[in-house]
Design a protein around this motif. Structure first.
Motif, PDB file in Angstrom:
ATOM      1  N   GLN A 122     -28.575 103.168  -0.177  1.00 21.86           N
ATOM      2  CA  GLN A 122     -28.560 104.524  -0.741  1.00 21.86           C
ATOM      3  C   GLN A 122     -27.510 105.396  -0.051  1.00 21.86           C
ATOM      4  OE1 GLN A 122     -32.396 106.276  -1.185  1.00 21.86           O
ATOM      5  NE2 GLN A 122     -31.617 108.176  -2.063  1.00 21.86           N
ATOM      6  N   LEU A 123     -27.463 105.300   1.294  1.00 17.22           N
ATOM      7  CA  LEU A 123     -26.500 106.128   2.047  1.00 17.22           C
ATOM      8  C   LEU A 123     -25.073 105.845   1.596  1.00 17.22           C
ATOM      9  CD1 LEU A 123     -27.858 106.008   5.725  1.00 17.22           C
ATOM     10  CD2 LEU A 123     -27.568 108.035   4.297  1.00 17.22           C
ATOM     11  N   LYS A 124     -24.762 104.538   1.467  1.00 18.07           N
ATOM     12  CA  LYS A 124     -23.394 104.170   1.090  1.00 18.07           C
ATOM     13  C   LYS A 124     -23.084 104.639  -0.322  1.00 18.07           C
ATOM     14  CE  LYS A 124     -22.076 100.382   4.031  1.00 18.07           C
ATOM     15  NZ  LYS A 124     -21.637  99.014   4.134  1.00 18.07           N
ATOM     16  N   TRP A 125     -24.039 104.416  -1.227  1.00 15.44           N
ATOM     17  CA  TRP A 125     -23.829 104.804  -2.634  1.00 15.44           C
ATOM     18  C   TRP A 125     -23.549 106.298  -2.725  1.00 15.44           C
ATOM     19  CZ3 TRP A 125     -26.014 107.807  -6.545  1.00 15.44           C
ATOM     20  CH2 TRP A 125     -25.645 107.450  -7.859  1.00 15.44           C
ATOM     21  N   GLU A 126     -24.321 107.081  -1.983  1.00 19.17           N
ATOM     22  CA  GLU A 126     -24.146 108.543  -2.040  1.00 19.17           C
ATOM     23  C   GLU A 126     -22.823 108.969  -1.401  1.00 19.17           C
ATOM     24  OE1 GLU A 126     -27.799 109.929  -0.357  1.00 19.17           O
ATOM     25  OE2 GLU A 126     -28.890 109.715  -2.256  1.00 19.17           O
ATOM     26  N   SER A 127     -22.402 108.241  -0.338  1.00 19.02           N
ATOM     27  CA  SER A 127     -21.122 108.608   0.294  1.00 19.02           C
ATOM     28  C   SER A 127     -19.958 108.277  -0.654  1.00 19.02           C
ATOM     29  CB  SER A 127     -20.951 107.897   1.638  1.00 19.02           C
ATOM     30  OG  SER A 127     -20.621 106.551   1.441  1.00 19.02           O
ATOM     31  N   TYR A 128     -20.045 107.147  -1.384  1.00 22.37           N
ATOM     32  CA  TYR A 128     -18.989 106.799  -2.358  1.00 22.37           C
ATOM     33  C   TYR A 128     -18.951 107.851  -3.477  1.00 22.37           C
ATOM     34  CZ  TYR A 128     -18.802 102.111  -0.252  1.00 22.37           C
ATOM     35  OH  TYR A 128     -18.653 101.070   0.606  1.00 22.37           O
ATOM     36  N   ARG A 129     -20.120 108.287  -3.930  1.00 21.44           N
ATOM     37  CA  ARG A 129     -20.189 109.293  -5.006  1.00 21.44           C
ATOM     38  C   ARG A 129     -19.517 110.595  -4.543  1.00 21.44           C
ATOM     39  NH1 ARG A 129     -26.021 111.471  -6.592  1.00 21.44           N
ATOM     40  NH2 ARG A 129     -25.687 112.511  -4.594  1.00 21.44           N
ATOM     41  N   THR A 130     -19.840 111.014  -3.314  1.00 22.48           N
ATOM     42  CA  THR A 130     -19.253 112.259  -2.780  1.00 22.48           C
ATOM     43  C   THR A 130     -17.729 112.132  -2.699  1.00 22.48           C
ATOM     44  OG1 THR A 130     -21.258 112.406  -1.460  1.00 22.48           O
ATOM     45  CG2 THR A 130     -19.483 113.922  -0.885  1.00 22.48           C
ATOM     46  N   GLU A 131     -17.282 110.968  -2.143  1.00 24.41           N
ATOM     47  CA  GLU A 131     -15.828 110.738  -2.011  1.00 24.41           C
ATOM     48  C   GLU A 131     -15.142 110.833  -3.379  1.00 24.41           C
ATOM     49  OE1 GLU A 131     -13.616 110.020   0.402  1.00 24.41           O
ATOM     50  OE2 GLU A 131     -15.010 110.188   2.090  1.00 24.41           O
ATOM     51  N   GLY A 132     -15.701 110.138  -4.388  1.00 19.39           N
ATOM     52  CA  GLY A 132     -15.118 110.110  -5.743  1.00 19.39           C
ATOM     53  C   GLY A 132     -15.064 111.509  -6.346  1.00 19.39           C
ATOM     54  N   SER A 133     -16.175 112.235  -6.196  1.00 24.34           N
ATOM     55  CA  SER A 133     -16.271 113.584  -6.766  1.00 24.34           C
ATOM     56  C   SER A 133     -15.232 114.511  -6.104  1.00 24.34           C
ATOM     57  CB  SER A 133     -17.690 114.105  -6.539  1.00 24.34           C
ATOM     58  OG  SER A 133     -17.764 115.452  -6.830  1.00 24.34           O
ATOM     59  N   GLU A 134     -15.099 114.383  -4.773  1.00 24.97           N
ATOM     60  CA  GLU A 134     -14.144 115.237  -4.054  1.00 24.97           C
ATOM     61  C   GLU A 134     -12.710 114.936  -4.467  1.00 24.97           C
ATOM     62  OE1 GLU A 134     -15.057 114.734   0.063  1.00 24.97           O
ATOM     63  OE2 GLU A 134     -16.834 116.026  -0.017  1.00 24.97           O
ATOM     64  N   ARG A 135     -12.401 113.654  -4.667  1.00 25.58           N
ATOM     65  CA  ARG A 135     -11.044 113.280  -5.095  1.00 25.58           C
ATOM     66  C   ARG A 135     -10.714 113.956  -6.437  1.00 25.58           C
ATOM     67  NH1 ARG A 135     -10.837 110.742  -0.806  1.00 25.58           N
ATOM     68  NH2 ARG A 135      -9.661 108.827  -0.353  1.00 25.58           N
ATOM     69  N   MET A 136     -11.687 113.935  -7.354  1.00 26.33           N
ATOM     70  CA  MET A 136     -11.468 114.543  -8.683  1.00 26.33           C
ATOM     71  C   MET A 136     -11.258 116.052  -8.574  1.00 26.33           C
ATOM     72  SD  MET A 136     -11.372 112.259 -11.095  1.00 26.33           S
ATOM     73  CE  MET A 136     -10.286 111.491  -9.938  1.00 26.33           C
ATOM     74  N   MET A 137     -12.026 116.707  -7.680  1.00 30.88           N
ATOM     75  CA  MET A 137     -11.871 118.149  -7.495  1.00 30.88           C
ATOM     76  C   MET A 137     -10.475 118.469  -6.945  1.00 30.88           C
ATOM     77  SD  MET A 137     -14.340 119.859  -8.612  1.00 30.88           S
ATOM     78  CE  MET A 137     -14.119 121.498  -7.923  1.00 30.88           C
ATOM     79  N   GLU A 138     -10.016 117.606  -6.012  1.00 26.79           N
ATOM     80  CA  GLU A 138      -8.682 117.820  -5.429  1.00 26.79           C
ATOM     81  C   GLU A 138      -7.595 117.698  -6.508  1.00 26.79           C
ATOM     82  OE1 GLU A 138      -7.936 115.450  -1.923  1.00 26.79           O
ATOM     83  OE2 GLU A 138      -9.924 115.958  -1.119  1.00 26.79           O
ATOM     84  N   LEU A 139      -7.767 116.690  -7.388  1.00 24.61           N
ATOM     85  CA  LEU A 139      -6.787 116.509  -8.470  1.00 24.61           C
ATOM     86  C   LEU A 139      -6.793 117.725  -9.412  1.00 24.61           C
ATOM     87  CD1 LEU A 139      -6.685 112.833  -9.771  1.00 24.61           C
ATOM     88  CD2 LEU A 139      -4.821 114.165  -8.866  1.00 24.61           C
ATOM     89  N   ALA A 140      -7.999 118.234  -9.680  1.00 23.54           N
ATOM     90  CA  ALA A 140      -8.111 119.409 -10.561  1.00 23.54           C
ATOM     91  C   ALA A 140      -7.326 120.580  -9.963  1.00 23.54           C
ATOM     92  CB  ALA A 140      -9.586 119.774 -10.730  1.00 23.54           C
ATOM     93  N   GLU A 141      -7.471 120.699  -8.631  1.00 22.67           N
ATOM     94  CA  GLU A 141      -6.761 121.791  -7.963  1.00 22.67           C
ATOM     95  C   GLU A 141      -5.249 121.570  -8.003  1.00 22.67           C
ATOM     96  OE1 GLU A 141      -8.342 122.419  -4.056  1.00 22.67           O
ATOM     97  OE2 GLU A 141     -10.377 122.675  -4.840  1.00 22.67           O
ATOM     98  N   VAL A 142      -4.825 120.294  -7.952  1.00 25.31           N
ATOM     99  CA  VAL A 142      -3.392 119.978  -8.019  1.00 25.31           C
ATOM    100  C   VAL A 142      -2.826 120.476  -9.346  1.00 25.31           C
ATOM    101  CG1 VAL A 142      -1.744 118.070  -8.286  1.00 25.31           C
ATOM    102  CG2 VAL A 142      -3.399 118.063  -6.410  1.00 25.31           C
ATOM    103  N   PHE A 143      -3.571 120.201 -10.436  1.00 22.16           N
ATOM    104  CA  PHE A 143      -3.067 120.599 -11.762  1.00 22.16           C
ATOM    105  C   PHE A 143      -3.269 122.090 -12.047  1.00 22.16           C
ATOM    106  CE2 PHE A 143      -3.273 115.997 -12.429  1.00 22.16           C
ATOM    107  CZ  PHE A 143      -2.008 115.796 -12.969  1.00 22.16           C
TER     108      PHE A 143
END
Length: 1099
Positions: A436-457
Motif C-alpha cells: 500500500q505504501l509503495k502504491w500510494e507513493s507512486y500515485r503521489t509521484e505521478g500526480s505531482e509530475r502531471m501538476m508540474e507539466l500543467a504549470e509548464v504549459f
C-alpha cells in the motif's frame, strides 16, 4: 448458511475436534514408537531366560491362573516381577493411554455418524456434510486418519510387542478391576495381525482389510467417502497446478487418502475393475510410490499385489514403455531446470521489477522443479522397494537407468529450489507488507509530475521553448486529479483506470507533437513508469504465496530425506558455507508441519503445542545430525594437529646453533598445522552463517548448535577413550528417557559390554574392589594402605583416589562414589534376603538362638560357665558364618573406599574452591541446627515435603566430600527377630581368627582363613545402622556381657593374662566408639572401667 467451521456450528465443530484428535494421536504413536522398552521384544537369549516367565502375550488370557501360580511358586520370580513393574509401569501406562485413544477415536467417529443419521444436528445429514467443502474434507480425513493410525501402530510396534505390553499393563495396573475399562475392546482391536515390517517378511492373508474391519464402520459412509475422493478435487489443489501433466502431483494427498480408505471396502480392490481403472487413470497414471502420511511411503506394486482388479488396473502404469517415458521426461526436465534455477539464483538477478514482471514464469519454474524432485525422490527411494522382490528390483533399476538418476544432482536441485523458494517468499512477504505504501507513493509521484507539466504549459514556469497552451494545461491538471482519485481499496477499478490513463498519456504525446521537447517527453515517460509500477504493485497478491506454499510441500520426504544425509555432510565438509543453502532446505522441510497441525490449530486444541514440539523436535534432531559433521571434522583436524605437535614438531630449545635453525624450523609440519587450524575456523564460520532460524516452533541458534555438537563429539571421544582404556582382566534399571544425565542432543554413547559392567566407571569400580578384596588384602587404617596377606607387599593406598581425580575429575570420582553407594544398597538388600529366607527359616538355627537368649538373660548379669556356653553356640551355628562374613566384609570394604573418596573430594574442594567448601559447610551446619530446633519445638520452621532443598544440598555435600558414609541409611528395614543375638554370635565366632599385635592392631592369624579387621567392624557397624538403635544397644550389651563373664571366669580360675577373645571384643568396642564418634560412656555402660584400664596395659 452458517459457515461449517464456525464456532456455533456444532456439527462442524464435532467432526473438526475428532480430526484434530486423530492427528494428535498419530503424533503420540510416532513419539512412543521410539520408546518401546527393548525387553518387550525378547530378542536376546538372556532376556528370554530372565523375563520369559513374566512377559506374556495374549495366551495369558486363556489361563491367567496358570501364569500367576507359576509366579507364586518362585519367590525370586516375584521379586523380578515387582522390580519389572516398578521400572516399566509409567511407560506402559503411556502406551495404554495411546492405544485407548485410538479405540476411543473410532468409537467417537461412529457415534458422530449415528448422530448425523438420527438427525441430532438440525438440517445436517451425511449427504449435506459431504456437499459442503469443509465438511467433505473433514469426513474424508476422519476415516483416513483412523486407517493411518492402524497402519502406524502395525508398522512401528510389532504385534507381539503390543500384546506383551497390553498384558503387562493389565497385570500391573488397577484398570483391570474398574468396570468402565474397555481393555477387552482395545485388546480385540490391537491384537497381533501377524504383520512384520522386517525386510522379506511374508504378508499375512487378508491384510490389512481384516485388521481395518475389527471395528465395523458403516459401509454406506465408507462408500460415500470413496465416491467423493474418486470424483472431486476436495482440496482445490488443481488450481495451483494448471498443467495437465502435474495433475497426479496436485492430487497426491487425495490419492494417499484414497489408498488408505480403499482398505475399508476391499471388494473395490478385488473385483470392481472399472472403478479401479478410473482411480488409476486419475491418480496413478504416472506414479506408483506414494507418501501416505508424514513421509510413510508405500509402493502400490507390492501393496496391491493380492487384489486382482487393482493389480490389473495398475499394469498400464507399470508397463515398461510407460515407466521409460516418465523417467525420461523427468531426466530431460532435470537437465533443463538446473541451469535455469542457477541463473535465477545469481547474485542480484532476482530484483523486484523482474519478479513482478515474471510471476507466472517463476511459479512455473518452481512447479517443474518440485514435481521433478518429488517424482524422482519417491520412485528411487530404497525404502519403497523390497530388495527381496524381483519385480520391484527390476522396476527400480529401470527408473534409475532411464532417468539417469544421480542422487548428488537431485540433492543439488533440491538445495537450489529450496533456496530460490525461500528468497522468493521473503521478497514477496516484504513486497506485500509495503504494497500500500509503495502504491500510494507512486500515485503521489505521478500526480505531482502531471501538476508540474500543467504549470509548464501555463507559461508561468520557465521551461525553454514551451509555449503557453491552456488546453494542455487544463488537460494535465485533469489527469493529475484522475491519478489522485485512484482508490487502493478498489483494486479492480483502479487497475482499469490506470491502464486508460497510460493510454491517454501515450496519445497526448503523439497528437500534440510533444516529442520535440525532450523534457516534456521525460516527464510523460516518468509518469507512465509510475502508473505501470502501480499496476504491478496492485497485482502483488497473497495467492502467489499460497500457491508457493502448496507447490513447495516436502512432507513426502520427511523420512526419505535421511538417505541424503551422507551427501549433505560430504558437501558441508568440502564447502562449509553450504550450510546457508541447507538452512533453506530445512525450512522447506519444516513446512511439512502444516499438514498435521492445520486441523489441531483450527480446533483450538491444547494438543497444538505437544504435536508441534514433537515434529519440530524430530526436525531439529535431524538438523543436528546433519550438522554434526562439522564438529566431527573439527576433531579429526584437531587430532591431526595434536599428532603433529607431539610426534613431528620438535620443541625449540632456549639456545640454538645457527646451522640447526633450518632443522628446527620444520616448515612443512608447521604449514600443515596452520592449514588445519584455518580449516577448523572455516568450519565454525560455516555453521555460524546459518543465522538463528525458527524450525517449526523451536528456535535454532547456530552458536548453541555448534557448542552442543562440539560437546557431543567430545563426550563421544572421551567416553570411547575411557571405554577402550579402562578394560581390566578382559574375559532397577533406568531407561535412557528417565535418566537426568542422558540427553538427546549430547548423548552419552553406549558401547557393547566387555564384562558385567555397563560403562567404564563400573569396570573401574570392580577393578578397585578386586585389588582391595578383604579376602586377599589387609587394610591398615592408620596408614590408609592395603597390603597383600601372603607377601605383605603394599597393594595400593589413598594416592589411588588422587590419581583417579586427576584422570576423571571431580565428577568421575563422585560418580564412582555414587556407584559404590548403589552397590552397598544391593549388597545389604541381598544380605537381608538371605537372612530372612535361609537363617530365620532354619529351625535348628532358631532353636540355638532361643537357647542362647535364655542363657544370657538378664543381659546385665554374668553368664555362668561362659566359655562353654559361648563355644557351644558358636560351634552349632558355624555353617552360616561363611556367606555372612563375605557380605559384611564387602559392605565394610566399600565403606572404606567411600571414606577415602570423601576425604579426597573434601581435600581438593577445600584446596581448589575454599569459598564453596566454607559456604556448603556453613549452610549444612545451619540447616542441621534449624532441624534440631524444630524437633525440640515443632512450631519452628522445617522444609516441606515438596521442598527440594535437603535433596539438592545432599548432592552438593556429597560432591564436595562433606559427609560421613558410615552415618548413611542405605535401605529401609523391618523388625527382624533374633537380629542382635545373631550378630553377636557372628562377631564372637570371628574373634578366634584374629590376633592383636602392638604395631599393626588386630590382624588375621592365618592367611588361609582371612578376616580383615577394618572391613569387618565397618560392615557390621553399617548393617546395625540400618536398624532401630534399640538393636545396637542390645548388641553392645551382649558384647559387654561376654567380656564381663569371661573376665569373671579368668579371675575365679586365677588366669593372669587377659584372653585374646576379650582383647578382640574390647578392641571392637574401642573401634566402634571411634568410628561412630559416640561418647566413651556408650562402651563404659556395658564394661566396667577397671577392665578398660587393664586392657590399656595390654596395649
Amino acid at each position: 448458511m452458517v459457515d461449517f467451521l464456525a464456532e456455533n456450528n456444532l456439527c462442524g465443530q464435532a467432526v473438526l475436534r475428532i480430526v484434530s484428535r486423530g492427528n494428535a494421536i498419530i503424533a503420540e504413536l510416532l513419539r512412543l514408537s521410539e520408546f518401546i522398552p527393548a525387553v518387550f521384544r525378547l530378542k536376546d537369549k538372556s532376556d528370554q531366560q530372565k523375563y520369559g516367565d513374566i512377559i506374556c502375550d495374549f495366551s495369558y488370557f486363556k489361563g491367567p491362573e496358570y501364569y500367576d501360580s507359576k509366579l507364586e511358586a518362585k519367590p525370586e520370580l516375584q521379586d523380578l516381577d515387582d522390580e519389572f513393574r516398578e521400572n516399566n509401569i509409567d511407560i506402559l501406562s503411556r502406551f495404554y493411554l495411546a492405544f485407548e485413544s485410538v479405540h476411543k477415536y473410532i468409537v467417537d467417529l461412529i457415534r458422530y455418524l449415528d448422530d448425523l443419521y438420527e438427525g441430532v444436528y438440525i438440517q445436517q445429514t451425511v449427504e449435506t456434510v459431504l456437499l459442503n467443502e469443509d465438511g467433505k474434507q473433514l469426513l474424508c480425513e476422519a476415516l483416513y486418519l483412523y486407517g493411518v493410525m492402524l497402519l502406524v501402530i502395525d508398522q512401528k510396534m510389532e504385534g507381539e510387542v503390543r500384546e506383551r505390553m497390553l498384558v503387562s499393563y493389565y497385570r500391573y495396573s488397577a484398570a483391570r478391576s474398574s468396570a468402565d475399562s474397555n481393555l477387552d475392546d482395545i485388546c480385540k482391536l490391537l491384537r497381533s495381525t501377524g504383520y512384520s515390517s522386517q525386510s522379506g517378511a511374508k504378508r499375512p492373508v487378508n491384510y490389512p482389510e481384516s485388521y481395518f474391519q475389527r471395528v465395523p464402520i458403516s459401509s454406506t459412509f465408507v462408500s460415500m467417502v470413496i465416491g467423493r475422493l474418486r470424483s472431486d478435487d476436495i482440496y482445490n489443489q488443481v488450481s495451483a497446478y494448471p498443467l495437465p501433466e502435474h495433475r497426479s502431483t496436485a492430487l497426491a494427498n487425495q490419492a494417499a487418502m484414497l489408498y488408505v480408505c480403499l482398505y475399508f471396502i476391499p471388494s473395490i480392490l478385488q473385483t470392481q475393475q472399472a472403478k479401479m481403472r478410473e482411480i488409476v487413470d486419475k491418480y496413478f497414471p504416472d506414479n506408483w510410490v506414494i507418501s501416505v502420511y508424514m513421509g510413510i511411503t508405500v509402493n502400490l506394486v507390492e501393496a496391491w499385489e493380492p487384489y486382482k482388479a487393482a493389480k490389473v488396473a495398475l499394469n498400464y502404469t507399470l508397463d515398461s514403455a510407460n515407466i521409460r517415458e516418465q523417467a525420461s521426461r523427468y531426466s530431460v526436465s532435470m537437465e533443463g531446470l538446473r541451469p535455469q534455477i542457477q541463473q535465477l539464483l545469481k547474485e542480484g538477478f532476482l530484483r523486484e521489477e523482474i519478479v513482478l514482471d515474471n510471476i507466472p514464469k517463476l511459479l512455473n519454474c518452481l512447479r517443474d522443479c518440485n514435481v521433478s524432485i518429488r517424482w524422482l525422490m519417491l520412485h528411487t527411494a530404497d525404502s519403497a522397494y523390497d530388495p527381496n522382490n524381483k519385480r520391484l528390483r527390476q522396476i527400480k533399476d529401470q527408473v534409475i537407468n532411464d532417468s539417469k538418476y544421480n542422487p548428488k544432482i537431485l540433492f543439488q536441485l533440491l538445495l537450489d529450489t529450496a533456496q530460490f523458494e525461500f528468497t522468493l517468499k521473503e521478497m514477496f512477504k516484504q513486497m506485500l507488507s509495503e504494497k500500500q505504501l509503495k502504491w500510494e507513493s507512486y500515485r503521489t509521484e505521478g500526480s505531482e509530475r502531471m501538476m508540474e507539466l500543467a504549470e509548464v504549459f501555463s507559461g508561468v514556469k520557465p521551461l525553454t521553448r514551451v509555449e503557453k497552451n491552456e488546453n494542455l494545461q487544463a488537460w494535465f491538471r485533469e489527469i493529475s486529479k484522475q491519478i489522485e482519485s485512484l482508490n487502493y481499496e478498489d483494486a479492480t477499478a483502479a487497475g482499469r483506470k490506470t491502464v486508460q490513463l497510460i493510454q491517454a498519456l501515450v496519445e497526448v504525446q503523439e497528437f500534440h507533437q510533444l516529442e520535440s521537447n525532450l523534457q516534456v517527453c521525460q516527464f510523460l515517460a516518468d509518469t507512465r513508469k509510475f502508473l505501470h509500477q502501480m499496476i504491478r504493485t496492485i497485482n502483488i497478491k497473497e495467492e502467489v504465496l499460497i500457491t508457493m506454499q502448496i507447490v513447495g510441500d516436502l512432507s513426502y520426504a520427511w523420512q526419505i530425506i535421511d538417505s541424503f544425509t551422507s551427501i549433505m555432510q560430504e558437501s558441508i565438509r568440502v564447502n562449509p558455507s553450504m550450510v546457508t543453502k541447507l538452512r533453506a532446505t530445512f525450512l522447506k522441510l519444516a513446512s511439512a508441519l502444516d499438514l498435521p497441525l492445520l486441523r489441531i490449530n483450527q480446533a483450538n486444541s491444547p494438543d497444538l503445542l505437544s504435536v508441534s514440539q514433537f515434529y519440530s523436535g524430530e526436525l531439529v534432531t535431524y538438523v543436528r545430525k546433519v550438522l554434526q559433521i562439522i564438529p566431527e571434522s573439527m576433531f579429526t583436524s584437531l587430532a591431526k594437529i595434536i599428532k603433529l605437535q607431539i610426534h613431528a614438531i620438535m620443541e625449540v630449545p632456549t639456545r640454538l646453533d645457527k646451522d640447526k635453525l633450518k632443522d628446527y624450523a620444520q616448515l612443512g609440519a608447521r604449514y600443515e598445522v596452520a592449514k588445519l587450524t584455518h580449516a577448523i575456523s572455516i568450519f565454525t564460520e560455516g555453521i555460524l552463517m546459518m543465522k538463528t532460524t525458527l524450525v517449526g516452533i523451536i528456535k535454532v541458534d547456530p552458536k548453541q548448535l555448534l557448542e552442543d555438537g562440539i560437546r557431543k563429539e567430545l563426550v563421544r571421544r572421551v567416553a570411547y577413550a575411557l571405554h577402550k582404556g579402562l578394560i581390566f582382566n578382559p574375559k532397577a534399571k533406568i531407561q535412557d528417557w528417565q535418566s537426568v544425565y542422558q540427553s538427546t542432543h549430547i548423548p552419552i554413547p553406549k558401547f557393547p559390554s566387555v564384562d558385567e559392567s555397563a560403562t567404564f566407571i563400573g569396570r573401574l569400580c570392580r577393578e578397585i574392589l578386586r585389588i582391595t578384596d578383604p579376602k586377599v588384602t589387609c587394610y591398615m587404617d592408620q596408614l590408609n594402605t592395603w597390603y597383600d596377606l601372603k607377601t605383605h607387599q603394599e597393594v595400593t593406598n589413598s594416592r589411588l583416589f588422587s590419581e583417579i581425580q586427576d584422570t576423571l575429575g571431580t565428577f568421575g570420582l563422585n560418580g564412582l562414589d555414587r556407584l559404590l553407594c548403589f552397590m552397598i544398597v544391593k549388597e545389604l538388600q541381598n544380605f537381608l534376603l538371605v537372612f530372612q529366607k535361609t537363617i530365620l527359616r532354619d529351625k535348628a538355627m532358631v532353636d540355638v538362638f532361643k537357647a542362647m537368649l535364655g542363657s544370657v538373660n538378664p543381659v546385665k548379669g554374668i553368664v555362668a560357665n561362659a566359655s562353654k556356653v559361648y563355644a557351644n553356640a558358636v560351634a552349632r551355628t558355624q555353617k552360616i558364618w561363611g556367606s555372612y562374613l563375605e557380605s559384611i566384609m564387602k559392605v565394610g570394604q566399600m565403606q572404606i573406599l567411600r571414606q577415602q573418596i570423601a576425604n579426597e573430594l573434601n581435600y581438593s574442594c577445600k584446596f581448589d574452591s575454599k569459598h564453596l567448601a566454607a559456604a556448603l559447610e556453613n549452610l549444612n551446619k545451619s540447616l542441621l541446627a534449624d532441624i534440631e530446633a524444630h524437633y525440640q519445638d515443632p512450631s519452628l520452621p522445617y522444609p516441606k515435603e515438596d521442598n527440594n532443598l535437603l535433596y539438592e544440598i545432599t548432592a552438593s555435600l556429597e560432591a564436595a566430600g562433606i559427609h560421613n558414609p558410615l552415618n548413611k541409611i542405605y535401605i529401609t528395614t523391618k523388625r527382624l527377630p533374633y537380629f542382635p543375638i545373631v550378630n553377636f554370635l557372628f562377631i564372637i565366632a570371628q574373634l578366634p581368627k584374629l590376633q592383636y599385635s602392638k604395631n599393626q592392631g588386630m590382624t588375621c592369624r592365618k592367611a588361609t582363613d582371612p578376616v580383615d579387621w577394618s572391613p569387618l567392624v565397618l560392615g557390621l557397624l553399617t548393617l546395625l545402622k540400618q536398624f532401630h538403635s534399640r538393636y545396637t544397644e542390645q548388641f553392645l550389651a551382649l558384647i559387654g556381657q561376654v567380656i564381663r563373664s569371661v573376665m569373671e571366669q579368668c579371675t575365679s580360675q586365677k588366669i593372669p593374662d587377659m584372653p585374646s577373645d576379650v582383647v578382640g571384643a574390647l578392641m571392637f568396642l574401642e573401634d566402634y566408639v571411634r568410628y561412630t564418634k559416640l561418647p566413651r560412656k556408650v562402651a563404659e555402660a556395658h564394661v566396667p572401667s577397671f577392665i578398660f584400664d587393664e586392657f590399656r596395659t595390654v596395649l
